[in-house]
Design an enzyme around this catalytic site. Structure first.
Site, short mmCIF file in Angstrom:
data_model
loop_
_atom_site.label_atom_id
_atom_site.label_comp_id
_atom_site.label_asym_id
_atom_site.label_seq_id
_atom_site.Cartn_x
_atom_site.Cartn_y
_atom_site.Cartn_z
N LYS A 98 50.92 39.48 41.57
CA LYS A 98 49.48 39.65 41.40
C LYS A 98 49.22 40.23 40.01
CE LYS A 98 48.27 39.96 46.21
NZ LYS A 98 49.59 39.43 46.62
N ASP A 132 49.51 34.78 42.41
CA ASP A 132 48.61 34.84 43.57
C ASP A 132 47.17 34.92 43.06
OD1 ASP A 132 50.79 34.92 45.26
OD2 ASP A 132 50.59 37.04 45.76
N MET A 133 46.21 34.41 43.84
CA MET A 133 44.81 34.56 43.44
C MET A 133 44.22 35.75 44.19
SD MET A 133 42.51 33.54 41.39
CE MET A 133 42.65 31.85 40.83
N GLN A 162 41.63 29.00 46.20
CA GLN A 162 41.12 29.42 47.51
C GLN A 162 39.99 28.51 48.00
OE1 GLN A 162 40.19 32.89 45.43
NE2 GLN A 162 41.55 34.25 46.58
N ARG A 183 49.32 26.45 44.91
CA ARG A 183 49.29 26.84 46.33
C ARG A 183 47.83 26.81 46.77
NH1 ARG A 183 50.51 32.72 46.99
NH2 ARG A 183 52.73 32.21 46.86
N LYS A 186 43.15 29.29 52.36
CA LYS A 186 41.74 29.44 52.76
C LYS A 186 41.08 30.55 51.93
CE LYS A 186 42.29 27.82 57.50
NZ LYS A 186 41.97 28.02 58.92
N GLY A 187 41.80 31.64 51.66
CA GLY A 187 41.23 32.78 50.92
C GLY A 187 41.19 34.01 51.79
N THR A 225 49.29 27.96 55.08
CA THR A 225 48.42 28.21 56.23
C THR A 225 49.25 28.36 57.50
OG1 THR A 225 46.51 27.38 57.49
CG2 THR A 225 48.07 25.73 56.71
N HIS A 226 48.67 29.09 58.48
CA HIS A 226 49.29 29.16 59.82
C HIS A 226 48.52 28.30 60.79
CE1 HIS A 226 49.81 33.02 57.63
NE2 HIS A 226 51.07 32.74 57.91
N ARG A 288 47.07 42.26 56.94
CA ARG A 288 47.58 41.36 58.00
C ARG A 288 46.94 41.72 59.34
NH1 ARG A 288 49.05 39.88 53.84
NH2 ARG A 288 47.15 38.75 54.18
C1 LIG Z 1 52.20 31.89 51.83
C2 LIG Z 1 50.79 32.38 51.73
C3 LIG Z 1 50.30 32.83 50.51
C4 LIG Z 1 48.98 33.26 50.40
N1 LIG Z 1 48.48 33.61 49.17
C5 LIG Z 1 47.19 33.94 49.04
C6 LIG Z 1 46.60 34.21 47.77
O1 LIG Z 1 47.25 34.14 46.73
N2 LIG Z 1 45.28 34.54 47.73
C7 LIG Z 1 44.50 34.61 48.86
O2 LIG Z 1 43.30 34.88 48.77
N3 LIG Z 1 45.04 34.36 50.07
C8 LIG Z 1 46.35 34.05 50.19
N4 LIG Z 1 46.87 33.80 51.43
C9 LIG Z 1 46.08 34.14 52.65
C10 LIG Z 1 45.16 33.01 53.08
O3 LIG Z 1 44.11 32.87 52.16
C11 LIG Z 1 44.57 33.31 54.49
O4 LIG Z 1 43.84 34.48 54.44
C12 LIG Z 1 45.63 33.45 55.57
O5 LIG Z 1 46.69 32.55 55.39
C13 LIG Z 1 45.00 33.18 56.93
O6 LIG Z 1 44.50 31.88 56.97
P1 LIG Z 1 45.18 30.64 57.73
O7 LIG Z 1 45.14 29.48 56.82
O8 LIG Z 1 46.53 31.01 58.21
O9 LIG Z 1 44.17 30.28 58.90
P2 LIG Z 1 43.35 31.12 59.97
O10 LIG Z 1 42.14 30.31 60.29
O11 LIG Z 1 43.17 32.54 59.56
O12 LIG Z 1 44.35 31.11 61.18
C14 LIG Z 1 44.63 29.91 61.89
C15 LIG Z 1 45.58 30.25 63.03
O13 LIG Z 1 46.82 30.72 62.48
C16 LIG Z 1 47.34 31.75 63.30
N5 LIG Z 1 47.41 33.00 62.49
C17 LIG Z 1 46.69 33.27 61.37
N6 LIG Z 1 46.99 34.50 60.90
C18 LIG Z 1 47.88 35.02 61.75
C19 LIG Z 1 48.55 36.27 61.82
N7 LIG Z 1 48.33 37.23 60.89
N8 LIG Z 1 49.40 36.47 62.86
C20 LIG Z 1 49.62 35.49 63.77
N9 LIG Z 1 49.01 34.29 63.75
C21 LIG Z 1 48.15 34.06 62.78
C22 LIG Z 1 46.42 31.88 64.48
O14 LIG Z 1 46.87 31.04 65.51
C23 LIG Z 1 45.11 31.38 63.93
O15 LIG Z 1 44.24 30.92 64.92
C24 LIG Z 1 48.16 33.31 51.56
C25 LIG Z 1 48.66 32.85 52.77
C26 LIG Z 1 49.94 32.38 52.88
C27 LIG Z 1 50.42 31.85 54.19
#
Ligand SMILES: Cc1cc2nc3c(=O)[nH]c(=O)nc-3n(C[C@H](O)[C@H](O)[C@H](O)COP(=O)(O)OP(=O)(O)OC[C@H]3O[C@@H](n4cnc5c(N)ncnc54)[C@H](O)[C@@H]3O)c2cc1C
Length: 306
Positions: A98, A132-133, A162, A183, A186-187, A225-226, A288
């Site tokens: 960062k 990272d953003m 994002q 990368r 969502k943000g 994303t998850h 988290r």
């Molecule tokens: C490798 C990586 C790098 C990232 N880098 C950045 C960055 O540089 N800047 C930035 O702004 N954001 C970053 N993020 C965070 C990202 O912007 C989201 O806030 C975060 O990933 C949650 O969004 P999602 O896409 O997983 O979907 P969501 O809509 O939040 O989640 C979708 C589903 O995923 C599962 N899930 C999500 N979070 C969790 C959790 N904590 N524990 C268990 N299950 C979960 C659940 O089943 C949920 O319903 C990063 C994320 C990842 C994975």
């Protein structure tokens, strides 16, 4: 209720006093699930275990509240040390960082000086560094710095875009001439509706739109994303458009949806896990918890067990 908890954890993540106290006591309250360890050796061992399962990594040395030049120089040193540890150990990992840790809030020039020190090491060792953003206040300057460094260091450096920002599609279009490795996420920050979609459904829609835009530009996409529905969509899209697996990867955070991570790797997709480490674990851990209140029950259980 969920929004209240989210805001409470985001508020706690910014508490300097709690951060200082947490640093003194090592990984607590179940933070071990999301943070690979305090020392670099712990993180390298965690990556070794991921690599053995066919999963690659990106390593992040955690740091919060950098306000002096000396702190920024120390954070730079940790990034360089992390790159060296990756090279020495032979694990398969990138570095994520960062720019506020490197002094971006002190001056753009100081941050660029530190970025160049890190990228010199990375380039020499054939490594990749992802910026990272962070929040919207740092967005434009991050894009400017990335453009300059991309011209100087080529494919050694990548950035994050994002999907919640209205401008993300325009940014991808602007960056396309550099064929950047981006990368896409969502943000994670709390942003005003003047700059970011307030509704999750709109963020999800735009996330898919920018993934397709970037892939169809012929660029490399790290889809972080998850979210199963997004992952499913990407799998379908690349198949329909004959996009090879070598043009994209999936990314998830350490300790989150580990089974899904393994399944994607087993299916032959490139799966990269973001592995944070260091004694500055408190803010990352609170963010988290803010993301997913279900994790709070996990933490409460671990408090009573220990
Ligand atoms: C490798 C990586 C790098 C990232 N880098 C950045 C960055 O540089 N800047 C930035 O702004 N954001 C970053 N993020 C965070 C990202 O912007 C989201 O806030 C975060 O990933 C949650 O969004 P999602 O896409 O997983 O979907 P969501 O809509 O939040 O989640 C979708 C589903 O995923 C599962 N899930 C999500 N979070 C969790 C959790 N904590 N524990 C268990 N299950 C979960 C659940 O089943 C949920 O319903 C990063 C994320 C990842 C994975």
């Amino acid at each position: 209720m969920e929004t209240m908890m989210r805001n409470a954890f985001l508020y706690l993540s910014k508490n300097r006093m709690a951060n200082r106290t947490a640093k003194r006591y090592g990984l607590k309250f179940g933070a071990k699930r999301f943070v690979a360890g305090v020392q670099i050796a712990d993180a390298i061992e965690a990556i070794r275990q991921l690599n053995a399962k066919g999963i690659v990594a990106t390593l992040d040395h955690l740091g919060e509240f950098i306000s002096t030049e000396q702190e920024a120089a120390e954070a730079t040193h940790y990034c360089i040390r992390t790159l060296e540890a990756i090279a020495e150990s032979g694990v398969n990992s990138h570095l994520s960082l960062k720019m506020t840790q490197l002094g971006l809030d002190i001056s753009k020039e100081l941050c660029m000086k530190h970025m160049r020190m890190i990228l010199d090491t990375a380039k020499r060792q054939g490594q990749f560094v992802r910026i990272d953003m962070e929040d919207y206040a740092h967005n434009e300057v991050s894009l400017e710095i990335f453009e300059t460094l991309r011209k100087e260091y080529g494919e050694t450096v990548g950035l994050v875009i994002q999907a919640y920002l209205y401008k993300s599609g325009d940014d991808i279009a602007k960056l396309a001439e550099y064929k950047p490795n981006l990368r896409l996420v969502k943000g994670a920050y709390k942003e005003s509706s003047q700059v970011a979609f307030p509704e999750k459904a709109d963020v999800d829609r735009n996330f898919i739109a920018i993934i397709e835009q970037h892939l169809s530009n012929g660029c490399y996409a790290a889809v972080a994303t998850h979210d199963d529905s997004i992952i499913h969509h990407v799998k379908k899209y690349v198949k329909e458009h004959n996009i090879p697996n070598s043009q994209f990867e999936f990314q998830m955070l350490y300790g989150i949806r580990t089974q899904a991570q393994q399944e994607l790797a087993n299916e032959g997709y490139s799966m990269r896990v973001y592995v944070p480490y260091g004694d500055d674990w408190y803010g990352y851990f609170m963010r988290r918890l803010a993301e997913r209140p279900a994790n709070v029950w996990f933490v409460l259980k671990s408090m009573f067990k220990s």
